[in-house]
Design a protein around this motif. Sequence first.
Motif, PDB file in Angstrom:
ATOM      1  N   GLN A  20      18.511  50.204  50.125  1.00 26.86           N
ATOM      2  CA  GLN A  20      18.942  48.811  50.015  1.00 26.86           C
ATOM      3  C   GLN A  20      19.151  48.416  48.564  1.00 26.86           C
ATOM      4  O   GLN A  20      18.488  48.925  47.667  1.00 26.86           O
ATOM      5  N   ASP A  89      10.193  40.503  48.777  1.00 23.75           N
ATOM      6  CA  ASP A  89      10.064  39.888  50.100  1.00 23.75           C
ATOM      7  C   ASP A  89      11.067  38.760  50.296  1.00 23.75           C
ATOM      8  O   ASP A  89      11.676  38.633  51.371  1.00 23.75           O
ATOM      9  N   ALA A  92      14.602  40.359  50.650  1.00 17.26           N
ATOM     10  CA  ALA A  92      14.737  41.039  51.939  1.00 17.26           C
ATOM     11  C   ALA A  92      14.898  40.022  53.066  1.00 17.26           C
ATOM     12  O   ALA A  92      15.719  40.209  53.975  1.00 17.26           O
ATOM     13  N   ALA A  93      14.138  38.935  53.026  1.00 19.79           N
ATOM     14  CA  ALA A  93      14.244  37.896  54.046  1.00 19.79           C
ATOM     15  C   ALA A  93      15.622  37.224  53.992  1.00 19.79           C
ATOM     16  O   ALA A  93      16.228  36.950  55.034  1.00 19.79           O
ATOM     17  N   LEU A  95      18.404  38.573  52.929  1.00 19.32           N
ATOM     18  CA  LEU A  95      19.368  39.535  53.445  1.00 19.32           C
ATOM     19  C   LEU A  95      19.307  39.605  54.970  1.00 19.32           C
ATOM     20  O   LEU A  95      20.340  39.599  55.643  1.00 19.32           O
ATOM     21  N   ASP A  96      18.110  39.645  55.519  1.00 19.73           N
ATOM     22  CA  ASP A  96      17.951  39.660  56.980  1.00 19.73           C
ATOM     23  C   ASP A  96      18.591  38.429  57.617  1.00 19.73           C
ATOM     24  O   ASP A  96      19.268  38.519  58.638  1.00 19.73           O
ATOM     25  N   HIS A  97      18.378  37.268  57.005  1.00 24.92           N
ATOM     26  CA  HIS A  97      18.957  36.016  57.503  1.00 24.92           C
ATOM     27  C   HIS A  97      20.487  36.065  57.448  1.00 24.92           C
ATOM     28  O   HIS A  97      21.175  35.665  58.400  1.00 24.92           O
ATOM     29  N   GLU A  98      21.012  36.564  56.348  1.00 23.75           N
ATOM     30  CA  GLU A  98      22.461  36.658  56.185  1.00 23.75           C
ATOM     31  C   GLU A  98      23.061  37.595  57.233  1.00 23.75           C
ATOM     32  O   GLU A  98      24.085  37.278  57.845  1.00 23.75           O
ATOM     33  N   VAL A  99      22.433  38.726  57.466  1.00 27.00           N
ATOM     34  CA  VAL A  99      22.922  39.677  58.464  1.00 27.00           C
ATOM     35  C   VAL A  99      22.840  39.065  59.867  1.00 27.00           C
ATOM     36  O   VAL A  99      23.774  39.166  60.660  1.00 27.00           O
ATOM     37  N   SER A 100      21.740  38.387  60.172  1.00 30.28           N
ATOM     38  CA  SER A 100      21.583  37.750  61.481  1.00 30.28           C
ATOM     39  C   SER A 100      22.655  36.694  61.708  1.00 30.28           C
ATOM     40  O   SER A 100      23.240  36.621  62.804  1.00 30.28           O
TER      41      SER A 100
END
Length: 109
Positions: A20, A89, A92-93, A95-100
């Motif tokens: 990543q 953290d 990463a959060a 990025l996870d939100h953007e992908v979701s």
Amino acid sequence: MRADETNYLQITEVDYEGDQFLTLGLAQFDSEAECVAAYDGVAEVDEDPNAPREYKIDRFSGLARVDEKFIASATVVELLRCDLIHLHDQAAAALDHEVSDYLRTADAE
């Protein structure tokens, strides 16, 4: 300000184990000269091919990356005034939100 007039620095964590690239922080400047001066003021370190994670700073002019160098983890902490675990953290959060959000939008179409 138009996007092609933007001058900024971006600090990125390169996580080789997780495969990543996480953006840890940005700093925008009013002029290219200010951006270059700030970039030049950050000490460079050699890339470590055995490191699980490394950090780099990129200089952007408009939408183009025009310069990059690896920097020490201690430099990241000093520049962003936050510990690396927290920065990792948060990034990463985000990025996870953007992908979701992207996947949810793609599914709705």
